[in-house]
Design an enzyme around this catalytic site. Structure first.
Site, PDB file in Angstrom:
ATOM      1  CG  ASP A  87      -2.141   0.864   1.042  1.00  0.00           C
ATOM      2  OD1 ASP A  87      -1.990   2.091   0.877  1.00  0.00           O
ATOM      3  OD2 ASP A  87      -3.254   0.322   1.030  1.00  0.00           O
ATOM      4  N   GLY A  96      -5.270   4.930   2.132  1.00  0.00           N
ATOM      5  CA  GLY A  96      -5.341   3.983   3.238  1.00  0.00           C
ATOM      6  C   GLY A  96      -4.513   4.469   4.412  1.00  0.00           C
ATOM      7  CG  LEU A 145      -8.924  -5.010  -3.039  1.00  0.00           C
ATOM      8  CD1 LEU A 145      -8.331  -6.398  -3.242  1.00  0.00           C
ATOM      9  CD2 LEU A 145      -9.634  -4.961  -1.697  1.00  0.00           C
ATOM     10  NE  ARG A 179       8.916 -12.622 -11.684  1.00  0.00           N
ATOM     11  CZ  ARG A 179       8.391 -11.423 -11.520  1.00  0.00           C
ATOM     12  NH1 ARG A 179       8.047 -10.686 -12.568  1.00  0.00           N
ATOM     13  NH2 ARG A 179       8.204 -10.918 -10.315  1.00  0.00           N
ATOM     14  CE1 TYR A 203     -11.836   3.730  -8.718  1.00  0.00           C
ATOM     15  CE2 TYR A 203     -14.058   3.718  -9.613  1.00  0.00           C
ATOM     16  CZ  TYR A 203     -13.126   3.225  -8.726  1.00  0.00           C
ATOM     17  OH  TYR A 203     -13.477   2.218  -7.850  1.00  0.00           O
TER      18      TYR A 203
END
Ligand SMILES: NC(=O)c1ccc[n+]([C@@H]2O[C@H](COP(=O)([O-])OP(=O)(O)OC[C@H]3O[C@@H](n4cnc5c(N)ncnc54)[C@H](O)[C@@H]3O)[C@@H](O)[C@H]2O)c1
Length: 339
Positions: free
Chosen positions: A48, A53, A93, A126, A165
């Protein structure tokens, strides 16, 4: 609230337990997902950049064996981390989800979706890890088909204020599907409709947290337009349950994950005022450009392929959310018992 899931939990929390990578793991949904995965016996690495967040969302997980938060921006190449070779599941996310946040830096928002998924798909290719992309109902734009079914291609303005977005997420879906078509990665695409619950940030501009915080503070509830536009609100535990079921299913999607209980924004405001016992008035403000008029998922595919449907009613979920914000804000506004 606990919701039953048929996601088959491993019980081994040792180094042999399956390892999941959750990008956006310190966000609203990501932190709940990390918690649920740990509860199910997985090890979890959360990436993150802490842009929307917060560490505080995962502070309570820091002491749990098998959990690690790495501050990393997924528009950049992935860190040189040997543990990535062990990752079996990637949940992407990472992306600001609230319009007021994702419009602050539209270039970064677009690149987070497009470059972010590009880096993660290469990892999946991979290592053979399965990758789940959290897409959005916003890919339908201001829909001309109602309710929205997965086959509806959408109605999006590529240069509108929400395009960073919407189009970023559309391109991320395209890349996931291209990797799938070429047999290069095992992917799942979830199209999430409005999700809400504890750990939404007060003031991040999402309608449920806006209304609950305004009602608890006794401030006017801001309704954009006349409040007749509709949304369908899915409680966070149901959303997480849907993501886990999709990840473990044989369905690559896209699959709508949302609650078909469609409400007008005006009705939501009235419900929040009633449930908080607030004396707040409602004030109307001009509708922002590009604001979708109606939103309701068709969840036939999720029901059929994942055996999933939401279990938590709006009133139950709002009760949990209001309780959370009362504690967070340190406000002592009595909850009125539901009739
Ligand atoms: N909550 C909803 O109603 C909803 C609806 C549709 C889709 N989604 C999708 O679900 C995902 C999670 O949404 P959320 O509601 O938890 O939002 P959120 O803003 O709370 O979480 C997003 C997380 O991603 C992080 N992030 C942003 N850009 C990043 C980058 N470049 N690199 C690394 N981390 C980055 C943020 O710091 C944050 O922790 C998002 O991809 C969003 O588009 C959410």
């Amino acid at each position: 609230l606990s919701v039953a899931t048929n996601f088959d939990p491993p019980t081994d929390t040792s180094m042999n337990a399956p390892l999941a990578l959750v990008t956006g793991g310190a966000g609203f949904l990501g932190s709940h997902l990390c918690e649920r995965l740990l509860d199910l016996g997985h090890r979890v690495i959360a990436y993150d950049d802490l842009s929307t967040g917060h560490r505080s969302h995962v502070d309570h997980l820091a002491h749990r064996p098998g959990f690690r938060l790495v501050v990393h921006d997924i528009t950049q190449p992935l860190p040189d981390d040997p543990a990535l070779a062990e990752v079996g599941r990637v949940f992407n996310l990472a992306c600001p989800a609230s319009p007021s946040k994702y419009q602050l830096d539209p270039v970064q928002t677009t690149l987070t979706s497009v470059l972010g998924i590009w880096h993660l798909l290469q990892l999946a290719e991979r290592t053979g890890a399965r990758l789940l992309q959290t897409s959005t109902s916003e890919i339908y734009g201001n829909p001309q088909v109602h309710p929205q079914v997965e086959s509806y291609p959408g109605h999006v303005d590529p240069v509108g204020p929400r395009a960073c977005y919407d189009e970023g997420k559309r391109c991320a879906e395209t890349l996931c599907d291209a990797f799938r078509r070429q047999g290069r990665a095992d992917v799942r695409i979830a199209r999430l409709f409005n999700s809400y619950g504890p750990r939404l940030r007060p003031g991040d501009g999402r309608v449920v947290s806006n209304f609950v915080v305004q009602a608890l503070r006794g401030e006017p509830l801001t309704v954009y337009g006349d409040g007749s536009q509709t949304r369908s609100f899915c409680y966070v535990s149901d959303t997480i349950d849907g993501l886990l079921r999709l990840m473990e299913s044989d369905c690559s999607g896209p699959v709508n994950i949302g609650n078909p209980d469609e409400r007008t924004v005006g009705d939501l405001a009235d419900t929040v005022i009633r449930m908080t016992g607030s004396g707040s008035p409602i004030v109307n403000r001009p509708l922002p450009a590009d604001d979708p008029v109606r939103r309701r998922p068709d969840i036939g595919l999720a029901r059929e392929r994942l055996g999933w449907q939401p279990e938590v009613s709006l009133e139950q979920g709002l009760g949990e959310t209001i309780g959370y914000f009362r504690r967070e804000l340190g406000l002592d506004v009595p909850l009125r018992k539901l009739a």
